[in-house]
Write a protein that holds these residues in place. Sequence first.
Motif, PDB file in Angstrom:
ATOM      1  N   ALA A 113       0.830  -1.206   0.000  1.00 13.00           N
ATOM      2  CA  ALA A 113       0.000   0.000   0.000  1.00 13.00           C
ATOM      3  C   ALA A 113       0.864   1.256   0.000  1.00 13.00           C
ATOM      4  N   ALA A 114       1.971   1.229   0.730  1.00 14.16           N
ATOM      5  CA  ALA A 114       2.872   2.387   0.764  1.00 14.16           C
ATOM      6  C   ALA A 114       3.494   2.628  -0.609  1.00 14.16           C
ATOM      7  N   ALA A 115       3.837   1.543  -1.313  1.00 12.12           N
ATOM      8  CA  ALA A 115       4.401   1.693  -2.658  1.00 12.12           C
ATOM      9  C   ALA A 115       3.364   2.285  -3.614  1.00 12.12           C
ATOM     10  N   GLN A 116       2.121   1.829  -3.497  1.00 11.87           N
ATOM     11  CA  GLN A 116       1.064   2.370  -4.348  1.00 11.87           C
ATOM     12  C   GLN A 116       0.803   3.842  -4.022  1.00 11.87           C
ATOM     13  N   GLU A 117       0.844   4.176  -2.743  1.00 11.16           N
ATOM     14  CA  GLU A 117       0.679   5.578  -2.343  1.00 11.16           C
ATOM     15  C   GLU A 117       1.768   6.448  -2.966  1.00 11.16           C
ATOM     16  N   LEU A 118       3.013   5.974  -2.871  1.00  9.19           N
ATOM     17  CA  LEU A 118       4.131   6.753  -3.385  1.00  9.19           C
ATOM     18  C   LEU A 118       4.046   6.920  -4.902  1.00  9.19           C
ATOM     19  N   LEU A 119       3.642   5.869  -5.601  1.00 10.93           N
ATOM     20  CA  LEU A 119       3.451   5.986  -7.045  1.00 10.93           C
ATOM     21  C   LEU A 119       2.384   7.030  -7.365  1.00 10.93           C
ATOM     22  N   GLY A 120       1.331   7.081  -6.554  1.00  3.15           N
ATOM     23  CA  GLY A 120       0.310   8.090  -6.755  1.00  3.15           C
ATOM     24  C   GLY A 120       0.854   9.491  -6.551  1.00  3.15           C
ATOM     25  N   LEU A 121       1.657   9.700  -5.521  1.00  6.86           N
ATOM     26  CA  LEU A 121       2.241  11.014  -5.265  1.00  6.86           C
ATOM     27  C   LEU A 121       3.154  11.450  -6.410  1.00  6.86           C
ATOM     28  N   ILE A 122       3.928  10.502  -6.917  1.00  8.41           N
ATOM     29  CA  ILE A 122       4.848  10.839  -8.016  1.00  8.41           C
ATOM     30  C   ILE A 122       4.064  11.233  -9.266  1.00  8.41           C
ATOM     31  N   HIS A 123       3.032  10.476  -9.595  1.00  9.53           N
ATOM     32  CA  HIS A 123       2.235  10.811 -10.785  1.00  9.53           C
ATOM     33  C   HIS A 123       1.489  12.130 -10.591  1.00  9.53           C
ATOM     34  N   GLU A 124       1.093  12.438  -9.376  1.00 11.87           N
ATOM     35  CA  GLU A 124       0.481  13.730  -9.099  1.00 11.87           C
ATOM     36  C   GLU A 124       1.471  14.853  -9.427  1.00 11.87           C
ATOM     37  N   GLU A 125       2.712  14.679  -9.031  1.00 13.97           N
ATOM     38  CA  GLU A 125       3.730  15.693  -9.304  1.00 13.97           C
ATOM     39  C   GLU A 125       4.062  15.776 -10.792  1.00 13.97           C
ATOM     40  N   LEU A 126       3.942  14.657 -11.489  1.00 14.84           N
ATOM     41  CA  LEU A 126       4.214  14.648 -12.928  1.00 14.84           C
ATOM     42  C   LEU A 126       3.050  15.207 -13.740  1.00 14.84           C
ATOM     43  N   GLY A 127       1.976  15.567 -13.057  1.00 19.70           N
ATOM     44  CA  GLY A 127       0.824  16.115 -13.764  1.00 19.70           C
ATOM     45  C   GLY A 127      -0.096  15.063 -14.329  1.00 19.70           C
ATOM     46  N   ASN A 128      -0.099  13.881 -13.702  1.00 22.39           N
ATOM     47  CA  ASN A 128      -0.970  12.789 -14.137  1.00 22.39           C
ATOM     48  C   ASN A 128      -1.991  12.467 -13.042  1.00 22.39           C
ATOM     49  N   PRO A 129      -2.946  13.356 -12.786  1.00 20.55           N
ATOM     50  CA  PRO A 129      -3.863  13.138 -11.658  1.00 20.55           C
ATOM     51  C   PRO A 129      -4.719  11.891 -11.799  1.00 20.55           C
ATOM     52  N   ILE A 130      -5.094  11.525 -13.021  1.00 19.45           N
ATOM     53  CA  ILE A 130      -5.913  10.326 -13.208  1.00 19.45           C
ATOM     54  C   ILE A 130      -5.132   9.087 -12.777  1.00 19.45           C
ATOM     55  N   GLN A 131      -3.864   9.016 -13.210  1.00 20.93           N
ATOM     56  CA  GLN A 131      -3.034   7.880 -12.827  1.00 20.93           C
ATOM     57  C   GLN A 131      -2.787   7.881 -11.317  1.00 20.93           C
ATOM     58  N   ALA A 132      -2.619   9.065 -10.756  1.00 21.87           N
ATOM     59  CA  ALA A 132      -2.417   9.161  -9.308  1.00 21.87           C
ATOM     60  C   ALA A 132      -3.608   8.571  -8.562  1.00 21.87           C
ATOM     61  N   MET A 133      -4.817   8.923  -9.001  1.00 17.65           N
ATOM     62  CA  MET A 133      -6.012   8.410  -8.338  1.00 17.65           C
ATOM     63  C   MET A 133      -6.138   6.903  -8.484  1.00 17.65           C
ATOM     64  N   VAL A 134      -5.696   6.370  -9.617  1.00 21.10           N
ATOM     65  CA  VAL A 134      -5.732   4.920  -9.819  1.00 21.10           C
ATOM     66  C   VAL A 134      -4.873   4.228  -8.754  1.00 21.10           C
ATOM     67  N   PHE A 135      -3.655   4.730  -8.556  1.00 27.08           N
ATOM     68  CA  PHE A 135      -2.771   4.114  -7.569  1.00 27.08           C
ATOM     69  C   PHE A 135      -3.314   4.287  -6.153  1.00 27.08           C
ATOM     70  N   TRP A 136      -3.882   5.437  -5.847  1.00 26.02           N
ATOM     71  CA  TRP A 136      -4.424   5.641  -4.504  1.00 26.02           C
ATOM     72  C   TRP A 136      -5.629   4.754  -4.249  1.00 26.02           C
ATOM     73  N   ARG A 137      -6.458   4.554  -5.275  1.00 27.79           N
ATOM     74  CA  ARG A 137      -7.581   3.637  -5.114  1.00 27.79           C
ATOM     75  C   ARG A 137      -7.075   2.214  -4.866  1.00 27.79           C
ATOM     76  N   GLU A 138      -6.015   1.832  -5.578  1.00 27.49           N
ATOM     77  CA  GLU A 138      -5.425   0.503  -5.363  1.00 27.49           C
ATOM     78  C   GLU A 138      -4.882   0.381  -3.934  1.00 27.49           C
ATOM     79  N   ALA A 139      -4.260   1.462  -3.450  1.00 27.04           N
ATOM     80  CA  ALA A 139      -3.727   1.441  -2.089  1.00 27.04           C
ATOM     81  C   ALA A 139      -4.838   1.253  -1.063  1.00 27.04           C
ATOM     82  N   MET A 140      -5.983   1.899  -1.297  1.00 24.13           N
ATOM     83  CA  MET A 140      -7.107   1.749  -0.375  1.00 24.13           C
ATOM     84  C   MET A 140      -7.694   0.348  -0.419  1.00 24.13           C
TER      85      MET A 140
END
Length: 460
Positions: free
Chosen positions: A316-343
């Motif tokens: 879950a921590a790895a998925q969270e971090l991937l979401g944060l990185i994609h958020e910073e890269l300007g990929n909010p949709i991908q970020a939400m995908v990873f955060w949903r997976e983490a949940m």
Amino acid sequence: MGNESDINRASEGDDAALDQTLAAALSLESDESSVVMLAESAFDGLVDGALVQDGGISAPTLKMPAPGPDATGTDCFIHGVDQLRREDWAGGMESLQRAVDLDPRSSAYHAPRAMACLGYALLRLGRVEESVAVYRAAVEQSPDVPGIQSGFASALMAADLQEEAIAALRHAALTPLCGPPVFYNLGNLLARVGRAGEAEQAYKELLAVDPVNAAGLNNYAALLADQNRPAEAVSLLHRMQQAGVQTWRSRFNLGIVLGSLRRFDEALPHIRSLVADHPESVRARMLFARTLRSAGELLQAIEVLDEFLDWGDCKAAAQELLGLIHEELGNPIQAMVFWREAMETDPTYARVHAHVAARLLKDGELDGAADAIDRSIELNPARALSWVIRGRVELAGGRGGASITALERAVELDPGSTQARYWLGRAHLAEGSMVGALRQYERLDAANSPLARRLHKHLR
């Protein structure tokens, strides 16, 4: 005062507050193993000071016969000690119990040591409550016999009676045969109950006795880092490296602290070396990815996270971090995908719900943001940043009073949070309270926060 879209802008600084790069916990040496170490030290002190003349018959190559029906208390004590030396805890307990029973008035010279060694045997057998009771009786009889107080402390630690254990360790530290385990455990216990200044003094006393005690150096460094003294922590951890006594934990902690100091040119090679030496360590790989992200090496961080698929408990921590990185890269949709997976991986992961709430707030989806942040707070009500987001959601919905309540809670939990004070100032402005907003501006200005200037713009 600013409109709703202005309130929701990412540029107001919430991204930095949500950065979890340095959220990796400092790694401490095992408290459980230290209890055992202290117990063994206490037993050695008892035996060394017992003056038992056994003719060397307790040597490992010779085994003493069990005491017969006419054996004296001294015979049973000597036999019990020999059994404990051989790690026959049950046999030692039986003989030591006989020694105690044969001397109901505790008149024999070995009486307090027999009782304390019985307490040690019970502790090694996992009979903690009985061990505490026996040790307590031994301390009442002879509080100054070397080994009794430190053995008593071992039993109290195992029973999680922390304040009593601290008192026993302090007494043990005054005895002539006191060794490093006493100071080590004293420092650990004091740190655990939040008495940082006393813990630091205990670690200093340990290092005065044993200057290259690896466990003590590492835990002292972790204490300094937790006290926001990272430069001193780095100095101690480097000292371990120079002395050749570094452990996995100390190397891990050095990586964290170097990263917190933003000394990435040192941190990254150091952590890369740690990962190379311990490729199976999930925590080391996670620290490497977090530090790469903090250093701005976002694509390399993704590679580290992608190439290691079996994250186990850290998935879950790895998925969270991937979401944060994609958020910073300007990929909010991908970020939400990873955060949903983490949940889905860990529904109780409060921090991820807060990330989702912040993202939905930026998108203007206030109902979804409110639900997500409510869930985050339900899971972890002690996290100040979640209350900041709650305050922002309320503010965006035009509920200034509710926003102030949430943000005041954030300040209560973390008085140093500049994010909480900035948004609290904004909420006061929304409610027409220039005095309240000025008060938060003054606190931000005194802290030299760049958010002071941002808030000041809204005060005009």
